[in-house]
Enzyme design. Structure first.
Site, PDB file in Angstrom:
ATOM      1  CB  CYS A 135     -34.072 -53.875 -14.886  1.00 34.21           C
ATOM      2  SG  CYS A 135     -32.927 -54.728 -15.963  1.00 34.21           S
ATOM      3  CB  CYS A 348     -60.097 -51.344 -49.364  1.00 36.20           C
ATOM      4  SG  CYS A 348     -60.713 -50.993 -51.022  1.00 36.20           S
TER       5      CYS A 348
END
Lengths: 422, 73
Positions: A135, A348
């Site tokens: 934690c 692209c």
């Protein structure tokens, strides 16, 4: 129909899906609802000296229309008295004897503290323990959680202390907030852990409000770092699991945690070495009923592949995960644009031209139509064009026939050493 | 010149040296690329070339590995 039950470190579970230790496993009411819905097991929200919490507690990273791409919390461990939790664990176990309940525990790295909590909790009949050494917020400021989990010696000691009195399997949960998670996985194994689980949440700050300039989440105008989880952390978790799974000297099972939201994620985690998985954020986002999709999808996948048991997936991709220096430098892959599918958005071309290797040409055919074409000799096969392409199937990444034998960086270094020493 | 043309040009230098009886005798990496030393088996003449292109730097080591394998076989 494939068998999706697992035996994880000696813990039998009707399916590989356990709810992770977190808000969904805070009470018996919730865990029983989860088991009714079909979850295999549950790791009970961490038992500790009951804490005090703040409001607010959660924050989410939404990205480009995708809600909860990442999730952050500053909630601490259980704020309920241990006796209330134990009573509900007992009742839940009585109602659902075939569904494992793993008690998540957190105390300081001291023998007497671990002995006290382990003995007290195992009396109610839990199926295993998970040591919360990960934690990252709040508890770490008090010398627990990741404050322990970042020190291999303390991981080993804490595991050892728990193992000294535990009569059920002990899973040590590891923090990702460390440079090399294999160091703490080894430490857990040295301490006698029956398994490790990873990853706990990652140190994070979700954001800053542009009007108030408050951190998010904020507590009366102030914020503190929290634990990040959800889909965004999956690649980080998958790498850490793969890194541990491929170490020849780490030989205990791994419970995979970190952004698992779909059955496909589950398959990937198991292929990379997880013996089972734990889920939290997806359940918090969509509710316990997602277990139907998770189990059905997994079962169908196994049937489609002709695999009898989900356990057969575990670790099957590990040998394919290696150091960069073992990858083949002579492998050649190039992009090919399918002009029947391409919509000529030119993303692209722009990506390649601005940020990659300038090998996608914008051309005009004999009928005056625009089209895109990859100059394959110049293409380095980086994948960027296919990643930014918005149309599925418009760009294929194609393996070329090898023209040279495989050669890794390690092969090359050995050859050069030989060349220079002859 | 494109990267591929650079590669072809540097590959040609390597192939010509090999065809003319030169063998690789040493190599060192530098910020400018790989400096590869050749020596003629018959005349003992030495040549040095600088390979700047990544594919040709792969190529010469692949070639060397293949030559070593052939010698073993």
């Amino acid at each position: 129909m494939a068998d999706i039950s697992i035996n994880f470190a000696g813990i039998e579970s009707p399916n590989p899906y356990w709810l992770a230790s977190a808000p969904p496993t805070n009470t018996g009411y919730q865990v029983q609802r989860a088991f009714e819905a079909g979850w295999g097991g549950a790791v009970w929200k961490t038992l500790c000296e009951p804490v005090l919490n703040v409001t607010s507690r959660f924050g989410a990273h939404h990205f480009n229309g995708q809600r909860v791409a990442g999730f952050n919390n500053i909630e601490l461990v259980s704020d309920r008295p241990i006796e209330d939790n134990l009573k509900e664990i007992y009742e839940t176990k009585k109602r659902f004897p075939d569904h494992p309940i793993i008690a998540s525990l957190m105390v300081e790295p001291q023998r007497d503290k671990w002995h006290e909590i382990v003995k007290r909790v195992q009396d109610v009949g839990v199926d295993g323990f998970e040591l919360n050494l990960g934690c990252p917020h709040g508890m770490s400021e008090r010398g627990m959680g990741s404050a322990v989990g970042q020190h291999p010696d303390l991981v080993e000691k804490s595991t050892l202390y728990a193992k000294e009195v535990a009569e059920v399997p002990v899973i040590t949960k590891l923090t990702p907030n460390i440079t090399d998670i294999t160091a703490t996985a080894r430490a857990a194994e040295r301490g006698g852990a029956d398994a490790v689980s990873m990853i706990n949440t990652i140190n994070s700050l979700i954001g800053v409000d542009l009007d108030t300039w408050n951190p998010t989440p904020n507590v009366n105008g102030k914020g503190a770092h929290g634990g990040y989880c959800g889909p965004a952390v999956k690649p980080i978790a998958l790498n850490m699991i793969g890194e541990c799974a491929r170490q020849p000297d780490i030989n205990i099972p791994i419970s995979g945690i970190g952004g698992i939201s779909t059955w496909q994620d589950t398959v990937e985690f198991m292929l990379m070495g997880s013996g089972g998985v734990q889920v939290c954020t997806a359940a918090m986002h969509h509710g316990f009923s997602i277990i139907d999709d998770l189990t059905e999808g997994l079962s169908n996948y196994l049937d489609d592949k002709g695999i009898a048991s989900v356990s057969e997936l575990v670790g099957k991709s590990v040998e394919k995960y290696t150091d960069w220096s073992n990858l083949d430098l002579n492998h050649r892959m190039v992009a090919r644009i399918n002009n029947d599918i391409c919509i000529n958005c030119n993303k692209c071309h722009i990506a390649c031209e601005d940020t990659a290797h300038q090998c996608i040409d914008m051309l005009i055919d004999e009928n005056g139509n625009d089209y895109l074409e990859v100059r394959e000799d110049e293409c380095v096969g980086c994948n960027l064009c296919s990643i930014v392409c918005p149309v599925e199937g418009a760009i294929d990444m194609v393996d070329l026939e090898p023209t040279e034998p495989p050669m890794s960086w390690n092969n090359r270094e050995s050859a050069l050493e030989m060349l220079n020493n002859k | 010149m494109s990267n591929y043309d650079d590669f072809l040009s540097e590959k040609l230098q390597i192939d010509e040296l090999v065809q003319n009886g030169y063998t690789m005798t040493g190599s060192r990496g530098t910020l400018d690329g790989d400096v590869v030393e050749f020596q003629n088996k018959t005349t003992s003449d030495k040549k040095t070339i600088l390979l700047t292109n990544p594919d040709s730097r792969k190529y010469f080591t692949t070639l060397y590995i293949k030559q070593q394998k052939q010698m073993v076989e």
